[in-house]
Design an enzyme around this catalytic site. Structure first.
Site, mmCIF file in Angstrom:
data_model
loop_
_atom_site.group_PDB
_atom_site.id
_atom_site.type_symbol
_atom_site.label_atom_id
_atom_site.label_comp_id
_atom_site.label_asym_id
_atom_site.label_seq_id
_atom_site.Cartn_x
_atom_site.Cartn_y
_atom_site.Cartn_z
ATOM 1 N N GLN A 98 41.870 37.701 36.434
ATOM 2 C CA GLN A 98 41.652 37.431 35.383
ATOM 3 C C GLN A 98 42.883 36.593 34.435
ATOM 4 O O GLN A 98 42.672 36.676 33.107
ATOM 5 C CB GLN A 98 40.409 38.001 34.265
ATOM 6 C CG GLN A 98 38.795 37.963 35.447
ATOM 7 C CD GLN A 98 38.100 39.006 34.406
ATOM 8 O OE1 GLN A 98 38.023 38.911 33.136
ATOM 9 N NE2 GLN A 98 39.120 40.421 34.619
ATOM 10 N N HIS A 116 41.403 32.786 35.029
ATOM 11 C CA HIS A 116 41.668 31.265 33.818
ATOM 12 C C HIS A 116 43.146 30.684 33.925
ATOM 13 O O HIS A 116 44.056 30.836 32.452
ATOM 14 C CB HIS A 116 41.584 32.993 32.713
ATOM 15 C CG HIS A 116 40.209 33.236 32.377
ATOM 16 N ND1 HIS A 116 39.930 34.797 31.823
ATOM 17 C CD2 HIS A 116 39.251 33.247 33.460
ATOM 18 C CE1 HIS A 116 38.897 35.118 32.151
ATOM 19 N NE2 HIS A 116 38.317 34.044 33.139
ATOM 20 N N GLY A 183 41.043 47.156 36.334
ATOM 21 C CA GLY A 183 41.661 46.697 34.320
ATOM 22 C C GLY A 183 41.157 45.732 34.614
ATOM 23 O O GLY A 183 41.744 45.210 33.747
#
Ligand code: OAD
Length: 242
Positions: A98, A116, A183
């Site tokens: 991401q 993203h 994460g």
């Protein structure tokens, strides 16, 4: 570190051949790049709707670009950490991130889906043409040769993911023997929904519990740079003791 030991034992037992690594901002936290949520997170100090929506860009492209130039400069000065480096050593692995910081590529990962987008590409708002944008822009907001504005080639709230990216990631998650989730708070969809496609061994590395912890077989409460190298080493060792 009971969870780390148990996860390593599970890797030796199951000997995964294919891995998908799903990462979020936390994998780059050990490189000094701020996450979005939690203490010191970007969304604690800035409102997403002022900076990361198409409406915000239409209203004030200069403000949005200033914020992105600041983030781009932070990342340019940062280095991949031990987690990025370890991930790049995994054979038969797809990285689904991401993050927009490009640190997986810089660490040597070759198969990376950037759900993203990237801080280091820009896109013409008129022609939709993408260009690499590694260096700081001299004039903000930057313009395309055609005269229209350039925008960061990232996915803002309310926008679709790059074409085909989610579908390829979902297929890989479904087919992977091992899913490593590192994460991410797991609250932003559709990225967080990828986990539901997985049927094999799942291991999370995150110092805090996330929205995905309970769907993982092992949740290791540690920083990425600390716990990722031994997990990757276990996968490499399990592959050689076949
Ligand atoms: P978040 O900021 O939501 O979550 C970061 C996660 O990393 C948290 O669960 C932390 O506990 C964890 N973390 C912090 N330090 C860590 C460390 N050293 N090692 C491992 N984990 C650590 O970031 P994302 O989940 O990536 O979207 O956020 C998802 C999306 O929300 C982002 O891609 C961005 C944001 O709005 C867009 O901009 C479209």
């Amino acid at each position: 570190m009971e969870a780390l030991k148990a996860a390593i034992a599970a890797i030796h037992k199951q000997r995964p051949r294919t891995t998908v690594v799903l990462t979020g901002a936390g994998v780059s936290a050990d490189s000094g790049i701020p996450t979005f949520r939690g203490d010191g997170g970007l969304w604690r100090n800035y409102r997403a709707e002022d900076l990361a929506t198409p409406e915000a860009f239409a209203r004030n492209p200069l403000l949005v670009w200033e914020w992105y130039e600041w983030r781009r400069s932070l990342v340019r000065e940062a280095q991949p950490n031990a987690a990025h480096v370890a991930i790049a050593k995994l054979p038969n692995a797809l990285v689904v991130t991401q993050n927009v910081d490009g640190l997986h590529h810089r660490a040597g990962s070759t198969d990376v889906i950037e759900l993203h987008g990237s801080l280091f590409r820009a896109r013409c708002v008129r022609e939709n043409k993408r260009t690499d944008a590694l260096d700081p822009f001299t004039d903000l907001p930057p313009h395309c040769a055609c005269g229209a504005l350039l925008r960061p080639d990232v996915v803002w709230f309310g926008e679709l993911l790059p074409e085909g990216a989610f579908e390829r990631a979902a297929r890989a998650v479904r087919d992977a023997d091992l899913l490593l989730i590192i994460g991410t708070s797991g609250v932003v969809f559709p990225a967080a929904g990828l986990v539901s496609f997985h049927k094999g061994l799942s291991i999370e590395i995150n110092p805090q519990l996330s929205a995905l912890s309970s769907s993982c077989a092992y949740a290791i409460a540690a920083n990425a740079a600390e716990a990722t190298p031994p997990i990757v080493q276990a996968v490499l060792d399990a592959g050689t003791d076949r």
